[in-house]
Scaffold this active site. Sequence first.
Site, PDB file in Angstrom:
ATOM      1  N   HIS A 144     111.361  27.437  92.130  1.00 39.15           N
ATOM      2  CA  HIS A 144     111.521  27.889  93.257  1.00 39.15           C
ATOM      3  C   HIS A 144     112.959  27.600  93.830  1.00 39.15           C
ATOM      4  O   HIS A 144     113.832  26.932  93.212  1.00 39.15           O
ATOM      5  CB  HIS A 144     110.763  27.040  94.397  1.00 39.15           C
ATOM      6  CG  HIS A 144     109.292  26.943  94.158  1.00 39.15           C
ATOM      7  ND1 HIS A 144     108.530  27.890  94.316  1.00 39.15           N
ATOM      8  CD2 HIS A 144     108.384  25.740  93.893  1.00 39.15           C
ATOM      9  CE1 HIS A 144     107.397  27.663  94.226  1.00 39.15           C
ATOM     10  NE2 HIS A 144     107.064  26.473  93.795  1.00 39.15           N
ATOM     11  N   HIS A 151      99.541  28.277  95.247  1.00 40.56           N
ATOM     12  CA  HIS A 151     100.381  27.541  95.534  1.00 40.56           C
ATOM     13  C   HIS A 151     100.631  27.042  97.162  1.00 40.56           C
ATOM     14  O   HIS A 151     100.850  28.125  97.768  1.00 40.56           O
ATOM     15  CB  HIS A 151     101.834  27.561  95.271  1.00 40.56           C
ATOM     16  CG  HIS A 151     102.760  26.556  94.813  1.00 40.56           C
ATOM     17  ND1 HIS A 151     102.879  25.639  95.923  1.00 40.56           N
ATOM     18  CD2 HIS A 151     103.444  26.284  93.769  1.00 40.56           C
ATOM     19  CE1 HIS A 151     103.858  24.591  95.548  1.00 40.56           C
ATOM     20  NE2 HIS A 151     104.229  24.904  94.319  1.00 40.56           N
ATOM     21  N   ARG A 176     112.763  14.525  91.627  1.00 38.15           N
ATOM     22  CA  ARG A 176     114.138  15.135  91.168  1.00 38.15           C
ATOM     23  C   ARG A 176     114.943  14.092  90.574  1.00 38.15           C
ATOM     24  O   ARG A 176     115.849  14.328  89.959  1.00 38.15           O
ATOM     25  CB  ARG A 176     114.949  15.662  92.278  1.00 38.15           C
ATOM     26  CG  ARG A 176     114.076  16.723  93.069  1.00 38.15           C
ATOM     27  CD  ARG A 176     115.299  17.308  94.311  1.00 38.15           C
ATOM     28  NE  ARG A 176     114.443  18.305  95.141  1.00 38.15           N
ATOM     29  CZ  ARG A 176     115.188  19.048  95.927  1.00 38.15           C
ATOM     30  NH1 ARG A 176     116.495  19.041  96.214  1.00 38.15           N
ATOM     31  NH2 ARG A 176     114.463  20.100  96.569  1.00 38.15           N
ATOM     32  N   TYR A 229      99.650  19.131  97.642  1.00 40.75           N
ATOM     33  CA  TYR A 229      99.869  20.016  96.543  1.00 40.75           C
ATOM     34  C   TYR A 229      98.546  20.066  95.531  1.00 40.75           C
ATOM     35  O   TYR A 229      98.073  20.782  94.899  1.00 40.75           O
ATOM     36  CB  TYR A 229     100.994  19.857  95.854  1.00 40.75           C
ATOM     37  CG  TYR A 229     102.389  20.760  96.506  1.00 40.75           C
ATOM     38  CD1 TYR A 229     102.053  21.111  97.884  1.00 40.75           C
ATOM     39  CD2 TYR A 229     103.634  20.764  95.821  1.00 40.75           C
ATOM     40  CE1 TYR A 229     103.219  21.612  98.367  1.00 40.75           C
ATOM     41  CE2 TYR A 229     104.504  21.331  96.523  1.00 40.75           C
ATOM     42  CZ  TYR A 229     104.535  21.770  97.890  1.00 40.75           C
ATOM     43  OH  TYR A 229     105.531  22.519  98.240  1.00 40.75           O
ATOM     44  N   GLU A 236     109.146  23.447  87.386  1.00 40.66           N
ATOM     45  CA  GLU A 236     109.286  23.079  88.693  1.00 40.66           C
ATOM     46  C   GLU A 236     110.478  22.440  89.023  1.00 40.66           C
ATOM     47  O   GLU A 236     110.555  21.440  89.997  1.00 40.66           O
ATOM     48  CB  GLU A 236     108.240  22.565  89.677  1.00 40.66           C
ATOM     49  CG  GLU A 236     108.399  22.940  91.062  1.00 40.66           C
ATOM     50  CD  GLU A 236     107.013  22.750  91.875  1.00 40.66           C
ATOM     51  OE1 GLU A 236     106.901  22.824  93.148  1.00 40.66           O
ATOM     52  OE2 GLU A 236     106.035  21.775  91.326  1.00 40.66           O
ATOM     53  N   ARG A 264     111.169  28.549  98.055  1.00 38.29           N
ATOM     54  CA  ARG A 264     110.763  27.510  98.215  1.00 38.29           C
ATOM     55  C   ARG A 264     109.475  27.395  98.672  1.00 38.29           C
ATOM     56  O   ARG A 264     109.177  27.788  99.756  1.00 38.29           O
ATOM     57  CB  ARG A 264     111.915  26.661  98.923  1.00 38.29           C
ATOM     58  CG  ARG A 264     111.609  25.227  99.050  1.00 38.29           C
ATOM     59  CD  ARG A 264     112.674  24.373  99.664  1.00 38.29           C
ATOM     60  NE  ARG A 264     112.552  22.981  99.712  1.00 38.29           N
ATOM     61  CZ  ARG A 264     113.618  22.271 100.293  1.00 38.29           C
ATOM     62  NH1 ARG A 264     114.926  22.669 100.328  1.00 38.29           N
ATOM     63  NH2 ARG A 264     113.289  20.808 100.079  1.00 38.29           N
ATOM     64  N   ALA A 265     108.446  26.562  97.955  1.00 38.10           N
ATOM     65  CA  ALA A 265     107.072  26.675  98.492  1.00 38.10           C
ATOM     66  C   ALA A 265     106.906  26.036  99.911  1.00 38.10           C
ATOM     67  O   ALA A 265     106.040  26.332 100.612  1.00 38.10           O
ATOM     68  CB  ALA A 265     106.339  25.831  97.539  1.00 38.10           C
ATOM     69  N   SER A 266     107.452  24.879  99.918  1.00 41.82           N
ATOM     70  CA  SER A 266     107.343  24.116 101.246  1.00 41.82           C
ATOM     71  C   SER A 266     108.102  24.704 102.368  1.00 41.82           C
ATOM     72  O   SER A 266     107.804  24.621 103.546  1.00 41.82           O
ATOM     73  CB  SER A 266     107.981  22.551 100.983  1.00 41.82           C
ATOM     74  OG  SER A 266     109.559  22.613 100.949  1.00 41.82           O
ATOM     75  N   HIS A 271     107.465  28.651  86.641  1.00 35.11           N
ATOM     76  CA  HIS A 271     107.415  27.852  87.978  1.00 35.11           C
ATOM     77  C   HIS A 271     108.544  27.282  88.449  1.00 35.11           C
ATOM     78  O   HIS A 271     108.755  26.004  88.143  1.00 35.11           O
ATOM     79  CB  HIS A 271     106.310  26.812  88.047  1.00 35.11           C
ATOM     80  CG  HIS A 271     105.863  26.112  89.117  1.00 35.11           C
ATOM     81  ND1 HIS A 271     104.769  25.067  89.319  1.00 35.11           N
ATOM     82  CD2 HIS A 271     106.151  26.360  90.474  1.00 35.11           C
ATOM     83  CE1 HIS A 271     104.831  25.005  90.616  1.00 35.11           C
ATOM     84  NE2 HIS A 271     105.568  25.493  91.289  1.00 35.11           N
TER      85      HIS A 271
END
Length: 346
Positions: free
Chosen positions: A13, A183, A295, A199, A289, A76-78, A11
């Site tokens: 991104h 996702h 972060r 999420y 991720e 990138r998921a977002s 996972h």
Amino acid sequence: MRGTTLIIDCHGHYTTAPPALAAWRDQQIAALDGSGPAPARAGLRISDDELRETIEPNQLRLMDERGIDLTIFSPRASFMAHHIGGFETSAEWAAICNELCYRVSTLYPERFVPAAMLPQSPGVDPATCIPELTRCVEEYGAVALNLNPDPSGGHWTAPPLTDRSWYPIYEKMVEYDIPAMVHVSTSVNPAFHTTGAHYLNADTTAFMQLVQGDLFRDFPQLRLVIPHGGGAVPYHWGRFRGLAMALGKPELEEHVLNNVFFDTCVYHQPGSDLLFEVVPARNILFASEMIGAVRSVDPRTGHHFDDTRRYAEAANLSEEDWAAIREHNARRVYPRLDALLKGQGR
């Protein structure tokens, strides 16, 4: 470090993509309401050196520090933001983002392997995603795809994952023998924070949809990965077992666990311990991720929240289970990845 097998992060991104990508997207969005001209795809120029400058001090550095050998890498998921524009908008955006992840994989072929973003759009037939999926697998060597169960961005207008409208994608997945990570993307619903609520809500919702339906009766070879440790699923395993019984379904091990897997993107030790205790080891895939939703460094431990290897190695896992989670399960769930690694002599 236990053992000598690989550590595969399923996972990842491209959250650190060059600023030019976001600038191009801003121009694309502005053009939708007439605020500016539509950008030409050829106008987006990102050099290999720019890709290296965003990968080497970020994902690659952390992979080296944490002993992660390879990452399955997707846009990138977002940034997927399928709710913006229509299918044509999503198709162009997905093609650009997928190409960048592919380019990263060619620069670091032993460290990154691409997974495809689909050009989904609210109310549009999922079958329209097939050409991009085909291109990513056949031309880019994608070993998986990301499937958004809510292209509306937090308003949940799409039918459940068990609905027959999704079947064209599932048929293609079975044909290519690739899994999907379920996702979602950005939430535009103010009631649902994107990474803190949407999420995790989606992970839980997707699992319950699968419990309610009989998707795997029609697709016994289909494989779905639910990220972020499965949302609330492990914590409420008894609830889901009881609901399955009330719905007249078999036990979860028979009903869904031959086809559904969970990653280890859980960012504290007690939560990770619970995941490992509740979910069978054969259904867990290592993931972090990294440089994603969380972060920062945890002041209680002095380590990054997303350094998930620490949690796995501190858990009460047998060597056999830890080897399965860090490598062998990924090879089984992602057969194209296994073939790639074997081709590299790994």
